[in-house]
Design an enzyme around this catalytic site. Sequence first.
Site, short mmCIF file in Angstrom:
data_model
loop_
_atom_site.label_atom_id
_atom_site.label_comp_id
_atom_site.label_asym_id
_atom_site.label_seq_id
_atom_site.Cartn_x
_atom_site.Cartn_y
_atom_site.Cartn_z
N ALA A 1 1.19 -1.26 -0.11
CA ALA A 1 -0.45 -0.19 0.50
C ALA A 1 0.89 1.10 -0.25
CB ALA A 1 -0.73 0.39 1.20
N GLY B 1 3.00 -5.96 0.83
CA GLY B 1 1.27 -6.62 0.11
C GLY B 1 2.46 -7.15 -1.34
N GLU C 1 2.79 -10.35 -0.06
CA GLU C 1 1.63 -10.79 0.22
C GLU C 1 1.01 -12.05 -0.99
OE1 GLU C 1 -0.45 -10.88 3.04
OE2 GLU C 1 -0.60 -9.45 3.44
N GLU D 1 5.37 -5.27 7.96
CA GLU D 1 4.47 -4.37 8.79
C GLU D 1 4.83 -5.03 10.20
OE1 GLU D 1 2.59 -6.34 5.00
OE2 GLU D 1 4.09 -6.72 6.46
#
Length: 260
Positions: free
Chosen positions: A64, A111, A114, A134
Site C-alpha cells: 500500500a 503487499g 503477500e 508490517e
Amino acid sequence: MANLNITVEDKVAVVEFNRPHAMNSIDPEMRQELYAFYDRLKKDDAIHVAVFTGAGDKAFCTGADLKKTMPDPNDSYANQLLARGETGSAFFGLETDKPLICAVNGYALAGGTELVTICDICIASTNAKFGLSEVRRGSIPWGGSLQRLPRSISKSDAMLLLLTGDMVDAHEALRMGLCSKVVAPEELMPTALAIARRIASNAPLAVRAVKQLVTRGMDVPLPHALQMDKYMYGILKDTEDRVEGRKAFAEKRDPVWKMR
C-alpha cells in the site's frame, strides 16, 4: 496513464503494476483497477493464466502507498468486514482456479510479498528482495500471509520473515521456497511467459482442477483430499477434452481444447 497495464495474448494476461515513481505501491485508484481485473479474470475464458510483474527495474510491488492510503473516518472496519465482506486488502477477491504467476523484479515488500504467497508460481530476478515489514509499523500482514506463508514454507522461515520484518534476497527466497527460479533480470519475463504459455497450452479444465484440488486439499485431512481427487478424476474422465488429449497424443498432433 493507467495504474495497471494489462495485456492478453496467447491466453496469458500480463498485469504490470505501473507506478514506478512510487515503487509500484498500491494507491486507492490502483486498488480499484485490481478489483476490476479479478472480476474479469474469473469471467473471461480468453484468459487461462495471469502473470503479475512491476514496471521499471527497481520494484515489483511494495504494498500500500502509505502516503495516499488513509482510512475513511465514515467507514468503520466492522462495517467493511461484517456488512460488505471486505478485508481492505488490495488482493481481496483474487480467489481463482486459474494459475497465477509472479515475475518479481526488484522489491516485493509487504503487499508485494503477500501477492507472492497468493500466486501459484514465483520467478524472481537476481535483484529481487522480499519482506513483510508490517511489524515495524505496528501492524500485521492482512492479505493472508500469516496463514499462507507457514503452509508453503517452513514455520521457522515464515516466522523469521514475519517477526523480524527483515528483507531477504532472491537466493535466500529460493532456499526458503518462496520462489521456484532465480534468473537474470533480462530473462525474467521471457522465463515467466514461457511457463505461463506452457500451462495455457494444457487442457484448461484439467489445469483448473489441479489448482482447485491442491488448494482445497491443503486444508483437509489427507484421506479426504484423496477422495476429492477420485471425484474430480471421474468428472474429467468422460469430458471431450480428455478424449481429445488422448487422441491428439496418438495422432502426434497438438490437441484442440473445447473446455467441455
